[in-house]
Motif scaffolding. Structure first.
Motif, PDB file in Angstrom:
ATOM      1  N   GLU A 131       0.828  -1.209   0.000  1.00  0.00           N
ATOM      2  CA  GLU A 131       0.000   0.000   0.000  1.00  0.00           C
ATOM      3  C   GLU A 131       0.863   1.260   0.000  1.00  0.00           C
ATOM      4  O   GLU A 131       0.572   2.214  -0.722  1.00  0.00           O
ATOM      5  N   ASN A 132       1.913   1.269   0.787  1.00  0.00           N
ATOM      6  CA  ASN A 132       2.823   2.418   0.787  1.00  0.00           C
ATOM      7  C   ASN A 132       3.387   2.641  -0.613  1.00  0.00           C
ATOM      8  O   ASN A 132       3.480   3.773  -1.087  1.00  0.00           O
ATOM      9  N   TYR A 133       3.771   1.549  -1.270  1.00  0.00           N
ATOM     10  CA  TYR A 133       4.331   1.649  -2.619  1.00  0.00           C
ATOM     11  C   TYR A 133       3.287   2.182  -3.601  1.00  0.00           C
ATOM     12  O   TYR A 133       3.582   3.060  -4.415  1.00  0.00           O
ATOM     13  N   GLN A 134       2.068   1.650  -3.532  1.00  0.00           N
ATOM     14  CA  GLN A 134       1.021   2.086  -4.450  1.00  0.00           C
ATOM     15  C   GLN A 134       0.644   3.548  -4.242  1.00  0.00           C
ATOM     16  O   GLN A 134       0.420   4.280  -5.201  1.00  0.00           O
ATOM     17  N   LEU A 135       0.564   3.974  -2.981  1.00  0.00           N
ATOM     18  CA  LEU A 135       0.201   5.358  -2.679  1.00  0.00           C
ATOM     19  C   LEU A 135       1.398   6.298  -2.764  1.00  0.00           C
ATOM     20  O   LEU A 135       1.228   7.514  -2.704  1.00  0.00           O
ATOM     21  N   LYS A 136       2.590   5.726  -2.864  1.00  0.00           N
ATOM     22  CA  LYS A 136       3.824   6.525  -2.851  1.00  0.00           C
ATOM     23  C   LYS A 136       3.858   7.405  -1.612  1.00  0.00           C
ATOM     24  O   LYS A 136       4.208   8.576  -1.655  1.00  0.00           O
ATOM     25  N   SER A 137       3.481   6.810  -0.470  1.00  0.00           N
ATOM     26  CA  SER A 137       3.420   7.555   0.781  1.00  0.00           C
ATOM     27  C   SER A 137       3.572   6.599   1.962  1.00  0.00           C
ATOM     28  O   SER A 137       3.103   5.467   1.918  1.00  0.00           O
ATOM     29  N   GLY A 138       4.202   7.095   2.994  1.00  0.00           N
ATOM     30  CA  GLY A 138       4.287   6.354   4.253  1.00  0.00           C
ATOM     31  C   GLY A 138       3.731   7.194   5.383  1.00  0.00           C
ATOM     32  O   GLY A 138       4.041   6.981   6.546  1.00  0.00           O
ATOM     33  N   GLU A 139       2.900   8.174   5.024  1.00  0.00           N
ATOM     34  CA  GLU A 139       2.395   9.146   5.995  1.00  0.00           C
ATOM     35  C   GLU A 139       1.502   8.544   7.068  1.00  0.00           C
ATOM     36  O   GLU A 139       1.365   9.108   8.126  1.00  0.00           O
ATOM     37  N   GLY A 140       0.870   7.430   6.806  1.00  0.00           N
ATOM     38  CA  GLY A 140      -0.025   6.843   7.797  1.00  0.00           C
ATOM     39  C   GLY A 140       0.699   6.104   8.903  1.00  0.00           C
ATOM     40  O   GLY A 140       0.080   5.633   9.854  1.00  0.00           O
ATOM     41  N   LEU A 141       2.003   5.993   8.792  1.00  0.00           N
ATOM     42  CA  LEU A 141       2.778   5.228   9.763  1.00  0.00           C
ATOM     43  C   LEU A 141       3.490   6.147  10.753  1.00  0.00           C
ATOM     44  O   LEU A 141       4.008   7.188  10.373  1.00  0.00           O
ATOM     45  N   SER A 142       3.546   5.717  11.983  1.00  0.00           N
ATOM     46  CA  SER A 142       4.293   6.430  13.002  1.00  0.00           C
ATOM     47  C   SER A 142       5.750   5.967  12.958  1.00  0.00           C
ATOM     48  O   SER A 142       6.030   4.776  13.095  1.00  0.00           O
ATOM     49  N   VAL A 143       6.660   6.915  12.773  1.00  0.00           N
ATOM     50  CA  VAL A 143       8.086   6.586  12.746  1.00  0.00           C
ATOM     51  C   VAL A 143       8.496   5.961  14.074  1.00  0.00           C
ATOM     52  O   VAL A 143       9.212   4.951  14.096  1.00  0.00           O
ATOM     53  N   LEU A 144       8.023   6.537  15.168  1.00  0.00           N
ATOM     54  CA  LEU A 144       8.376   6.012  16.488  1.00  0.00           C
ATOM     55  C   LEU A 144       7.903   4.565  16.637  1.00  0.00           C
ATOM     56  O   LEU A 144       8.641   3.712  17.139  1.00  0.00           O
ATOM     57  N   PHE A 145       6.680   4.280  16.186  1.00  0.00           N
ATOM     58  CA  PHE A 145       6.147   2.921  16.267  1.00  0.00           C
ATOM     59  C   PHE A 145       7.032   1.938  15.497  1.00  0.00           C
ATOM     60  O   PHE A 145       7.399   0.882  16.013  1.00  0.00           O
ATOM     61  N   VAL A 146       7.391   2.298  14.265  1.00  0.00           N
ATOM     62  CA  VAL A 146       8.217   1.396  13.450  1.00  0.00           C
ATOM     63  C   VAL A 146       9.607   1.245  14.061  1.00  0.00           C
ATOM     64  O   VAL A 146      10.169   0.142  14.068  1.00  0.00           O
ATOM     65  N   LEU A 147      10.160   2.325  14.617  1.00  0.00           N
ATOM     66  CA  LEU A 147      11.476   2.237  15.269  1.00  0.00           C
ATOM     67  C   LEU A 147      11.439   1.317  16.491  1.00  0.00           C
ATOM     68  O   LEU A 147      12.363   0.516  16.707  1.00  0.00           O
ATOM     69  N   VAL A 148      10.377   1.421  17.278  1.00  0.00           N
ATOM     70  CA  VAL A 148      10.240   0.550  18.456  1.00  0.00           C
ATOM     71  C   VAL A 148      10.119  -0.901  18.008  1.00  0.00           C
ATOM     72  O   VAL A 148      10.738  -1.798  18.592  1.00  0.00           O
TER      73      VAL A 148
END
Length: 186
Positions: A30-47
């Motif tokens: 979905e990120n690739y199709q939308l060309k966006s990662g805005e729905g994701l929390s950077v902190l969440f992915v880092l944790v």
């Protein structure tokens, strides 16, 4: 009855691994199709990345089964891909300066094309249903196929893999395990 359990256990194990593998796929796609990662929390992915790294190091130090180590490696790679998507698409968006004229104040829906949007939404739902059904069938089939191959190949020999000897103290291994569990809860 014992023969059925001996077959069912590795089949369900293969299906389980297949399920764990496809967990990240929809988000990355979905990120690739939308060309966006805005729905994701950077902190969440880092944790989660930290948790997956602790899980990976703990599995290696404990000498767990190769499938556990491979799965932990896969999750670590997926976390890194998600972070790369977030930062790359943010960078790309800034670089392009929104040339199509869409701004944060632009309406989300175009009222003139509402009927087309409804029809498109219905087609999208049917397409998603087909995709997810296909993925579910593929995951279940992979469990059956992996069991079948493991019982007929020289590699698997039909017997479970044996874990290696631990490479660290029990305390160190437990520390990695508990740290990953705590990070996953955050």
């Amino acid at each position: 009855m014992t023969g059925d359990v001996n077959i069912l256990s590795p089949v369900l194990g293969g299906v389980s691994i297949g399920c764990w593998i496809v967990v990240y796929s929809p988000q990355i796609i979905e990120n690739y199709q939308l060309k966006s990662g805005e729905g994701l929390s950077v902190l969440f992915v880092l944790v989660w990345l930290l948790g997956d790294l602790c899980n990976l190091f703990g599995a290696i130090l404990a000498g767990l089964l190769p499938t556990v180590i491979i799965l932990a490696s896969y999750y670590t790679i997926c976390d890194i891909i998600l972070l790369l998507q977030i930062y790359f698409y943010r960078w790309d968006k800034k670089r392009r300066h929104s040339p199509d004229g869409v701004t944060e104040d632009s309406p989300l829906l175009d009222r003139h094309h509402h009927e087309d949007n409804v029809n498109h939404s219905r087609r999208r739902i049917y397409t998603l249903f087909a995709q997810y059904s296909g993925a579910l069938i593929l995951v279940c089939a992979s469990g059956v196929i992996s069991w079948w191959i493991s019982t007929r190949s020289d590699i698997g020999g039909g017997t479970p893999q044996q874990p290696a000897e631990p490479k660290a103290s029990e305390m160190t291994i437990q520390l990695f395990g508990w740290t990953s569990a705590i990070l996953y809860r955050e």
